[in-house]
Design an enzyme around this catalytic site. Sequence first.
Site, PDB file in Angstrom:
ATOM      1  N   CYS A 162       1.304 -11.214   2.974  1.00  0.00           N
ATOM      2  CA  CYS A 162       1.622 -10.025   2.200  1.00  0.00           C
ATOM      3  C   CYS A 162       2.754 -10.369   1.236  1.00  0.00           C
ATOM      4  O   CYS A 162       3.702 -11.039   1.627  1.00  0.00           O
ATOM      5  CB  CYS A 162       2.098  -8.974   3.195  1.00  0.00           C
ATOM      6  SG  CYS A 162       1.897  -7.345   2.605  1.00  0.00           S
ATOM      7  N   LEU A 164       5.377  -8.854  -2.014  1.00  0.00           N
ATOM      8  CA  LEU A 164       5.879  -7.711  -2.773  1.00  0.00           C
ATOM      9  C   LEU A 164       7.072  -8.147  -3.621  1.00  0.00           C
ATOM     10  O   LEU A 164       7.965  -8.842  -3.137  1.00  0.00           O
ATOM     11  CB  LEU A 164       6.359  -6.610  -1.818  1.00  0.00           C
ATOM     12  CG  LEU A 164       7.143  -5.464  -2.481  1.00  0.00           C
ATOM     13  CD1 LEU A 164       6.222  -4.495  -3.198  1.00  0.00           C
ATOM     14  CD2 LEU A 164       7.989  -4.711  -1.463  1.00  0.00           C
ATOM     15  N   THR A 165       7.058  -7.724  -4.881  1.00  0.00           N
ATOM     16  CA  THR A 165       8.275  -7.772  -5.693  1.00  0.00           C
ATOM     17  C   THR A 165       8.761  -6.338  -5.800  1.00  0.00           C
ATOM     18  O   THR A 165       7.972  -5.447  -6.137  1.00  0.00           O
ATOM     19  CB  THR A 165       7.987  -8.333  -7.105  1.00  0.00           C
ATOM     20  OG1 THR A 165       7.430  -9.646  -6.967  1.00  0.00           O
ATOM     21  CG2 THR A 165       9.258  -8.420  -7.923  1.00  0.00           C
ATOM     22  N   ARG A 171       7.364  -8.155 -12.916  1.00  0.00           N
ATOM     23  CA  ARG A 171       7.040  -8.689 -14.241  1.00  0.00           C
ATOM     24  C   ARG A 171       8.138  -9.562 -14.829  1.00  0.00           C
ATOM     25  O   ARG A 171       8.324  -9.627 -16.034  1.00  0.00           O
ATOM     26  CB  ARG A 171       6.684  -7.549 -15.201  1.00  0.00           C
ATOM     27  CG  ARG A 171       5.538  -6.695 -14.656  1.00  0.00           C
ATOM     28  CD  ARG A 171       4.598  -6.235 -15.696  1.00  0.00           C
ATOM     29  NE  ARG A 171       3.816  -7.329 -16.245  1.00  0.00           N
ATOM     30  CZ  ARG A 171       2.864  -7.170 -17.143  1.00  0.00           C
ATOM     31  NH1 ARG A 171       2.590  -5.981 -17.607  1.00  0.00           N
ATOM     32  NH2 ARG A 171       2.183  -8.200 -17.590  1.00  0.00           N
ATOM     33  N   TYR A 174       8.894 -13.308 -10.665  1.00  0.00           N
ATOM     34  CA  TYR A 174       9.297 -13.541  -9.273  1.00  0.00           C
ATOM     35  C   TYR A 174       8.102 -13.628  -8.325  1.00  0.00           C
ATOM     36  O   TYR A 174       8.113 -14.414  -7.372  1.00  0.00           O
ATOM     37  CB  TYR A 174      10.274 -12.455  -8.806  1.00  0.00           C
ATOM     38  CG  TYR A 174      11.658 -12.571  -9.410  1.00  0.00           C
ATOM     39  CD1 TYR A 174      12.009 -13.670 -10.195  1.00  0.00           C
ATOM     40  CD2 TYR A 174      12.620 -11.589  -9.190  1.00  0.00           C
ATOM     41  CE1 TYR A 174      13.276 -13.779 -10.760  1.00  0.00           C
ATOM     42  CE2 TYR A 174      13.905 -11.698  -9.736  1.00  0.00           C
ATOM     43  CZ  TYR A 174      14.223 -12.792 -10.517  1.00  0.00           C
ATOM     44  OH  TYR A 174      15.475 -12.902 -11.044  1.00  0.00           O
ATOM     45  N   GLU A 196      -4.118 -14.089   2.230  1.00  0.00           N
ATOM     46  CA  GLU A 196      -4.933 -13.215   3.065  1.00  0.00           C
ATOM     47  C   GLU A 196      -5.647 -12.199   2.170  1.00  0.00           C
ATOM     48  O   GLU A 196      -5.109 -11.774   1.158  1.00  0.00           O
ATOM     49  CB  GLU A 196      -4.004 -12.499   4.063  1.00  0.00           C
ATOM     50  CG  GLU A 196      -4.724 -11.785   5.163  1.00  0.00           C
ATOM     51  CD  GLU A 196      -3.735 -11.130   6.134  1.00  0.00           C
ATOM     52  OE1 GLU A 196      -2.834 -11.827   6.650  1.00  0.00           O
ATOM     53  OE2 GLU A 196      -3.869  -9.911   6.351  1.00  0.00           O
TER      54      GLU A 196
HETATM   55  O1  1VU Z   1       1.789 -15.088 -15.780  1.00  0.00           O
HETATM   56  P1  1VU Z   1       0.940 -14.052 -16.439  1.00  0.00           P
HETATM   57  O2  1VU Z   1       1.631 -13.311 -17.513  1.00  0.00           O
HETATM   58  O3  1VU Z   1      -0.420 -14.558 -16.803  1.00  0.00           O
HETATM   59  O4  1VU Z   1       0.680 -12.980 -15.306  1.00  0.00           O
HETATM   60  C1  1VU Z   1       1.773 -12.395 -14.641  1.00  0.00           C
HETATM   61  C2  1VU Z   1       1.904 -10.959 -15.040  1.00  0.00           C
HETATM   62  O5  1VU Z   1       1.725 -10.768 -16.389  1.00  0.00           O
HETATM   63  C3  1VU Z   1       0.832 -10.320 -14.219  1.00  0.00           C
HETATM   64  N1  1VU Z   1       1.222  -8.946 -13.920  1.00  0.00           N
HETATM   65  C4  1VU Z   1       0.680  -7.882 -14.479  1.00  0.00           C
HETATM   66  N2  1VU Z   1      -0.291  -7.754 -15.384  1.00  0.00           N
HETATM   67  C5  1VU Z   1      -0.610  -6.488 -15.763  1.00  0.00           C
HETATM   68  N3  1VU Z   1      -0.002  -5.380 -15.264  1.00  0.00           N
HETATM   69  C6  1VU Z   1       0.988  -5.479 -14.368  1.00  0.00           C
HETATM   70  N4  1VU Z   1       1.607  -4.386 -13.911  1.00  0.00           N
HETATM   71  C7  1VU Z   1       1.353  -6.777 -13.919  1.00  0.00           C
HETATM   72  N5  1VU Z   1       2.274  -7.229 -13.020  1.00  0.00           N
HETATM   73  C8  1VU Z   1       2.168  -8.562 -13.053  1.00  0.00           C
HETATM   74  O6  1VU Z   1       0.784 -11.056 -12.992  1.00  0.00           O
HETATM   75  C9  1VU Z   1       1.356 -12.328 -13.193  1.00  0.00           C
HETATM   76  C10 1VU Z   1       2.528 -12.518 -12.252  1.00  0.00           C
HETATM   77  O7  1VU Z   1       3.614 -11.767 -12.690  1.00  0.00           O
HETATM   78  P2  1VU Z   1       5.026 -11.842 -11.964  1.00  0.00           P
HETATM   79  O8  1VU Z   1       5.265 -13.202 -11.458  1.00  0.00           O
HETATM   80  O9  1VU Z   1       6.062 -11.243 -12.837  1.00  0.00           O
HETATM   81  O10 1VU Z   1       4.731 -10.930 -10.714  1.00  0.00           O
HETATM   82  P3  1VU Z   1       5.616  -9.782 -10.048  1.00  0.00           P
HETATM   83  O11 1VU Z   1       6.976 -10.287  -9.702  1.00  0.00           O
HETATM   84  O12 1VU Z   1       5.541  -8.565 -10.853  1.00  0.00           O
HETATM   85  O13 1VU Z   1       4.862  -9.638  -8.664  1.00  0.00           O
HETATM   86  C11 1VU Z   1       3.465  -9.511  -8.524  1.00  0.00           C
HETATM   87  C12 1VU Z   1       3.221  -8.631  -7.292  1.00  0.00           C
HETATM   88  C13 1VU Z   1       1.725  -8.584  -6.992  1.00  0.00           C
HETATM   89  C14 1VU Z   1       3.936  -9.229  -6.093  1.00  0.00           C
HETATM   90  C15 1VU Z   1       3.783  -7.225  -7.653  1.00  0.00           C
HETATM   91  O14 1VU Z   1       3.006  -6.657  -8.663  1.00  0.00           O
HETATM   92  C16 1VU Z   1       3.863  -6.267  -6.473  1.00  0.00           C
HETATM   93  O15 1VU Z   1       4.760  -6.354  -5.652  1.00  0.00           O
HETATM   94  N6  1VU Z   1       2.906  -5.325  -6.415  1.00  0.00           N
HETATM   95  C17 1VU Z   1       2.881  -4.304  -5.386  1.00  0.00           C
HETATM   96  C18 1VU Z   1       2.496  -4.905  -4.053  1.00  0.00           C
HETATM   97  C19 1VU Z   1       1.200  -5.681  -4.128  1.00  0.00           C
HETATM   98  O16 1VU Z   1       0.206  -5.227  -4.671  1.00  0.00           O
HETATM   99  N7  1VU Z   1       1.216  -6.857  -3.527  1.00  0.00           N
HETATM  100  C20 1VU Z   1       0.067  -7.736  -3.403  1.00  0.00           C
HETATM  101  C21 1VU Z   1      -0.821  -7.202  -2.316  1.00  0.00           C
HETATM  102  S1  1VU Z   1      -2.113  -8.300  -1.875  1.00  0.00           S
HETATM  103  C22 1VU Z   1      -1.408  -9.156  -0.619  1.00  0.00           C
HETATM  104  O17 1VU Z   1      -0.274  -9.013  -0.307  1.00  0.00           O
HETATM  105  C23 1VU Z   1      -2.278 -10.141   0.106  1.00  0.00           C
HETATM  106  C24 1VU Z   1      -1.966 -11.509  -0.331  1.00  0.00           C
END
Ligand code: 1VU
Length: 294
Positions: A162, A164-165, A171, A174, A196
Site C-alpha cells: 500500500c 500513500l503520499t 505531485r 515523492y 499488490e
Molecule cells: O512522472 P509523471 O509525470 O509521468 O507521472 C507522475 C504524476 O504526474 C502522476 N500523477 C498524476 N497524474 C494525474 N493526476 C494526478 N492527480 C496525479 N498524481 C500523480 O503520477 C506520477 C507520479 O507522481 P508523484 O511521484 O508525484 O506521485 P505522488 O507523490 O503524488 O504519489 C502517487 C500516489 C499514488 C502515492 C498518490 O497519488 C496517493 O497517495 N494517492 C492516494 C492513495 C492511493 O491511491 N494510493 C495507491 C493505492 S494502490 C496501492 O496502494 C497498491 C499498490
Amino acid sequence: DDSAAGELDAATQREHEAATRVKNINKIVLGKWEINTWYFSPFPKDYADCDTLYFCEFDLHFVKSHAALERYLRRNDVAHPPGDEIYRCANISVFEIDGAVCKTYCQNLCLLAKLFLDHKTLYYDVDPFLFYVMTECDDHGCHPVAYFSKEKRSAEEYNLACILTLPPYQRKGYGRFLIAFSYELSRKEGKVGTPERPLSDLGMVSYRSYWSYVLLSILQSHRGAISIKQLSEMSAIKMDDIVSTLHALSLIKYWKGQHMISVSPRIIQEHLSAETSRNALQVDASKLQWIPHH
Ligand code: 1VU
C-alpha cells in the site's frame, strides 16, 4: 465446512459494510497541515463521529481536540517516526518500522492512510508488515510526507502492499521516489517485485510512469537485442509488468508465440525527453543502509 464458510461470509459482509460506510472524519490536523479527508476509515467508535482528528505527526497518536493535542505535544518530545532510519540524503529520510514492534504506530498509520485510500481493506494485523515512512527534515524534526507498506514474506512477489503520499505533498515526485525505493529493496534482496493489486487510478499512473521511465532508460543505453527476462533482472520489475508497459508504449510485438521488443531511438528519445526535463527526486542507492530481512 459449514462454520468456515459462515465465518467467511461474515467477514466478507463486514468488509462490504466497511467499504460502503460513509465518510466519517472530515479533516485531520497533522503537523502544520489541515487536510481534508477523502474516504471512510474505521477509527475506534469514540472517534468515529469527530469532524476533525488531531495527530501528533511524529508518533501518530490522535486526539479529539486542538487543546488535547497541545497538552500531548508538551509532554512528548520525539521528533521523528519510530524504527530505523535506513536512508538519508539531504533533507529526505526513510524510516523502516516493523509492524510487530511498533504496533500502535503502524495501526494508526493504516487508519490515517485509509482516509485517502478507496478500496484497500485495512489490516488490523500489522505484524506481517514493514512500513517505510519518508520524511522531510528541518530544525523541528522529520516530518512524514509519504509511506508504503510491504509484507515481510510474500508468496506473490509483492514488494509493496500500500502506498500513500499525504495530499499536501502529492505531485512532487515523492510517490515515484518510494516506488523506486521499493524496487531498490527488491534488488538488495535479489528478487523481482510487483505492487499488490488492485491499484487505484493514481497508483496505476504512478507505476506506469515509473516502469516506462526505467525500461526506456535501460533500452536507451543498451546495445543489441535484449529480452524481457534481462530487463527484469536489471530492473527488479516483474516480467508481466514489463510486458504490459511495453505494450502500452507500443514497443512490443507478439510474433510466432514470442514477445519481440522493437524500439527506435527516436521513440525512446521522445518519451524520455519530457522525463529528464522534470528533474525528479532520485533514490541514491549508496545512501541506503539496509540488509534484507529473512
Ligand atoms: O512522472 P509523471 O509525470 O509521468 O507521472 C507522475 C504524476 O504526474 C502522476 N500523477 C498524476 N497524474 C494525474 N493526476 C494526478 N492527480 C496525479 N498524481 C500523480 O503520477 C506520477 C507520479 O507522481 P508523484 O511521484 O508525484 O506521485 P505522488 O507523490 O503524488 O504519489 C502517487 C500516489 C499514488 C502515492 C498518490 O497519488 C496517493 O497517495 N494517492 C492516494 C492513495 C492511493 O491511491 N494510493 C495507491 C493505492 S494502490 C496501492 O496502494 C497498491 C499498490
